[in-house]
Scaffold this active site. Structure first.
Site, PDB file in Angstrom:
ATOM      1  N   LYS A  84       0.839  -1.203   0.000  1.00 45.54           N
ATOM      2  CA  LYS A  84       0.000   0.000   0.000  1.00 45.54           C
ATOM      3  C   LYS A  84       0.876   1.256   0.000  1.00 45.54           C
ATOM      4  CE  LYS A  84      -3.806  -2.300   2.526  1.00 45.54           C
ATOM      5  NZ  LYS A  84      -4.726  -2.175   3.692  1.00 45.54           N
TER       6      LYS A  84
ATOM      7  N   TYR B 116     -12.238  -2.659  -3.373  1.00 43.30           N
ATOM      8  CA  TYR B 116     -12.757  -2.662  -2.007  1.00 43.30           C
ATOM      9  C   TYR B 116     -14.292  -2.625  -1.961  1.00 43.30           C
ATOM     10  CZ  TYR B 116      -8.177  -2.204   0.277  1.00 43.30           C
ATOM     11  OH  TYR B 116      -6.905  -2.437   0.764  1.00 43.30           O
TER      12      TYR B 116
ATOM     13  N   PHE C 182     -15.225   2.895   7.659  1.00 46.79           N
ATOM     14  CA  PHE C 182     -13.854   3.132   7.230  1.00 46.79           C
ATOM     15  C   PHE C 182     -13.694   3.168   5.711  1.00 46.79           C
ATOM     16  CE2 PHE C 182     -14.179  -1.500   7.981  1.00 46.79           C
ATOM     17  CZ  PHE C 182     -13.701  -2.007   6.790  1.00 46.79           C
TER      18      PHE C 182
ATOM     19  N   ARG D 272      -1.238 -14.354   4.045  1.00 47.80           N
ATOM     20  CA  ARG D 272      -1.981 -13.760   5.169  1.00 47.80           C
ATOM     21  C   ARG D 272      -1.226 -13.965   6.493  1.00 47.80           C
ATOM     22  NH1 ARG D 272      -6.606 -10.541   4.117  1.00 47.80           N
ATOM     23  NH2 ARG D 272      -7.291 -11.104   6.205  1.00 47.80           N
TER      24      ARG D 272
ATOM     25  N   THR E  62      -5.209  -7.764  10.594  1.00 47.93           N
ATOM     26  CA  THR E  62      -5.530  -6.460  10.010  1.00 47.93           C
ATOM     27  C   THR E  62      -5.096  -5.311  10.916  1.00 47.93           C
ATOM     28  OG1 THR E  62      -7.475  -7.512   9.015  1.00 47.93           O
ATOM     29  CG2 THR E  62      -7.418  -5.094   9.050  1.00 47.93           C
TER      30      THR E  62
ATOM     31  N   ARG F 241       2.871  -6.605   9.319  1.00 48.77           N
ATOM     32  CA  ARG F 241       2.118  -5.552  10.015  1.00 48.77           C
ATOM     33  C   ARG F 241       2.646  -5.359  11.440  1.00 48.77           C
ATOM     34  NH1 ARG F 241      -3.709  -7.463   7.483  1.00 48.77           N
ATOM     35  NH2 ARG F 241      -3.798  -5.980   5.753  1.00 48.77           N
TER      36      ARG F 241
ATOM     37  N   ASN G 155      -1.800  -0.068   7.133  1.00 47.24           N
ATOM     38  CA  ASN G 155      -1.227  -1.357   7.562  1.00 47.24           C
ATOM     39  C   ASN G 155      -0.382  -2.045   6.488  1.00 47.24           C
ATOM     40  OD1 ASN G 155      -3.298  -2.180   5.952  1.00 47.24           O
ATOM     41  ND2 ASN G 155      -4.438  -3.276   7.536  1.00 47.24           N
TER      42      ASN G 155
ATOM     43  N   HIS H  99      -1.851  -5.523   1.508  1.00 47.91           N
ATOM     44  CA  HIS H  99      -3.109  -6.219   1.263  1.00 47.91           C
ATOM     45  C   HIS H  99      -2.792  -7.599   0.727  1.00 47.91           C
ATOM     46  CE1 HIS H  99      -7.105  -7.198  -0.346  1.00 47.91           C
ATOM     47  NE2 HIS H  99      -6.437  -7.685  -1.375  1.00 47.91           N
TER      48      HIS H  99
ATOM     49  N   GLU I 274      -9.644 -10.391  -7.582  1.00 48.61           N
ATOM     50  CA  GLU I 274      -8.681  -9.292  -7.466  1.00 48.61           C
ATOM     51  C   GLU I 274      -7.571  -9.402  -8.515  1.00 48.61           C
ATOM     52  OE1 GLU I 274      -7.496  -9.554  -3.363  1.00 48.61           O
ATOM     53  OE2 GLU I 274      -9.466  -8.926  -2.641  1.00 48.61           O
TER      54      GLU I 274
HETATM   55  O1  CDP Z   1      -6.787  -6.108   4.732  1.00 53.18           O
HETATM   56  P1  CDP Z   1      -7.548  -7.167   5.502  1.00 53.18           P
HETATM   57  O2  CDP Z   1      -8.140  -8.210   4.604  1.00 53.18           O
HETATM   58  O3  CDP Z   1      -6.724  -7.728   6.620  1.00 53.18           O
HETATM   59  O4  CDP Z   1      -8.757  -6.404   6.224  1.00 53.18           O
HETATM   60  P2  CDP Z   1     -10.242  -6.045   5.711  1.00 53.18           P
HETATM   61  O5  CDP Z   1     -11.171  -6.342   6.810  1.00 53.18           O
HETATM   62  O6  CDP Z   1     -10.518  -6.667   4.381  1.00 53.18           O
HETATM   63  O7  CDP Z   1     -10.187  -4.466   5.547  1.00 53.18           O
HETATM   64  C1  CDP Z   1      -9.568  -3.887   4.429  1.00 53.18           C
HETATM   65  C2  CDP Z   1      -8.718  -2.735   4.894  1.00 53.18           C
HETATM   66  O8  CDP Z   1      -9.555  -1.716   5.441  1.00 53.18           O
HETATM   67  C3  CDP Z   1      -7.748  -3.057   6.022  1.00 53.18           C
HETATM   68  O9  CDP Z   1      -6.531  -3.616   5.569  1.00 53.18           O
HETATM   69  C4  CDP Z   1      -7.536  -1.697   6.660  1.00 53.18           C
HETATM   70  O10 CDP Z   1      -6.562  -0.957   5.948  1.00 53.18           O
HETATM   71  C5  CDP Z   1      -8.888  -1.034   6.470  1.00 53.18           C
HETATM   72  N1  CDP Z   1      -9.681  -1.075   7.710  1.00 53.18           N
HETATM   73  C6  CDP Z   1      -9.751   0.066   8.506  1.00 53.18           C
HETATM   74  O11 CDP Z   1      -9.163   1.086   8.176  1.00 53.18           O
HETATM   75  N2  CDP Z   1     -10.497   0.039   9.674  1.00 53.18           N
HETATM   76  C7  CDP Z   1     -11.137  -1.082  10.041  1.00 53.18           C
HETATM   77  N3  CDP Z   1     -11.844  -1.085  11.180  1.00 53.18           N
HETATM   78  C8  CDP Z   1     -11.077  -2.237   9.247  1.00 53.18           C
HETATM   79  C9  CDP Z   1     -10.334  -2.206   8.076  1.00 53.18           C
HETATM   80 MG    MG Z   2      -9.576  -8.034   3.147  1.00 54.62          MG
END
Ligand code: CDP
Ligand code: MG
Length: 139
Positions: A11, A51, A59, A87, A93, A104, A114, A117, A128
């Site tokens: 990112k 997304y 968010f 992962r 996350t 992370r 973070n 992705h 994707e």
């Molecule tokens: O990236 P990952 O799959 O681990 O998490 P996600 O639940 O798919 O969320 C996508 C992205 O949204 C995360 O990597 C965070 O950058 C952001 N996010 C956030 O800013 N605040 C949250 N409460 C949850 C996700």
């Molecule tokens: Mg995700």
């Protein structure tokens, strides 16, 4: 377990912090094979497609603003159980919950910045990869 492919993004915060080599090195050292890679900017439309599952969440808007705020490195990695391997290397996350030794856990401080992705399952990986590398030859 068969070979899998997964989409990884470094990112804008990862690129800005100069962590491209560090992050790619961690994937390479675990034996994941690089199938495609591109330094690129994500525009609003691409961000919204990628997304889409998060549309409507609190968010979502900050996430779109962030992912379009600078260049990213997009890549497709291939290997045994590549989706879960990536992962695991990324960590949870929320960096506050990510142990040392994960990307992370080592480099991120907040959930909205973070570093990486990685696709979360076979269906999202396929979707994707198709978004970022529509011309990639099939496995
Ligand atoms: O990236 P990952 O799959 O681990 O998490 P996600 O639940 O798919 O969320 C996508 C992205 O949204 C995360 O990597 C965070 O950058 C952001 N996010 C956030 O800013 N605040 C949250 N409460 C949850 C996700
Ligand atoms: Mg995700």
């Amino acid at each position: 377990m068969a070979l899998q492919r997964t989409l990884v993004l470094i990112k804008p915060d990862g690129v800005r912090k100069g962590l491209v080599g560090e992050v790619i090195g961690r994937f390479e050292r675990l034996g994941l094979r690089m199938v495609a890679m591109q330094l690129m900017a994500i525009d609003q439309a691409l961000a919204a497609r990628h997304y889409g599952e998060h549309k409507g969440k609190d968010f979502y808007r900050p996430l779109i603003d962030f992912i379009t705020s600078g260049d990213v490195v997009a890549m497709v990695l291939e290997g045994e159980a590549a989706i879960s391997v990536v992962r695991k290397l990324m960590g949870p996350t929320d960096p506050a919950e990510a142990p040392p030794g994960t990307i992370r856990g080592d480099f991120a401080v907040s959930i909205d910045h973070n570093i990486v992705h990685g696709s979360d399952g076979p269906d999202s990986a396929k979707r994707e990869i198709g978004i970022f590398f529509p011309n990639l030859p099939p496995e």
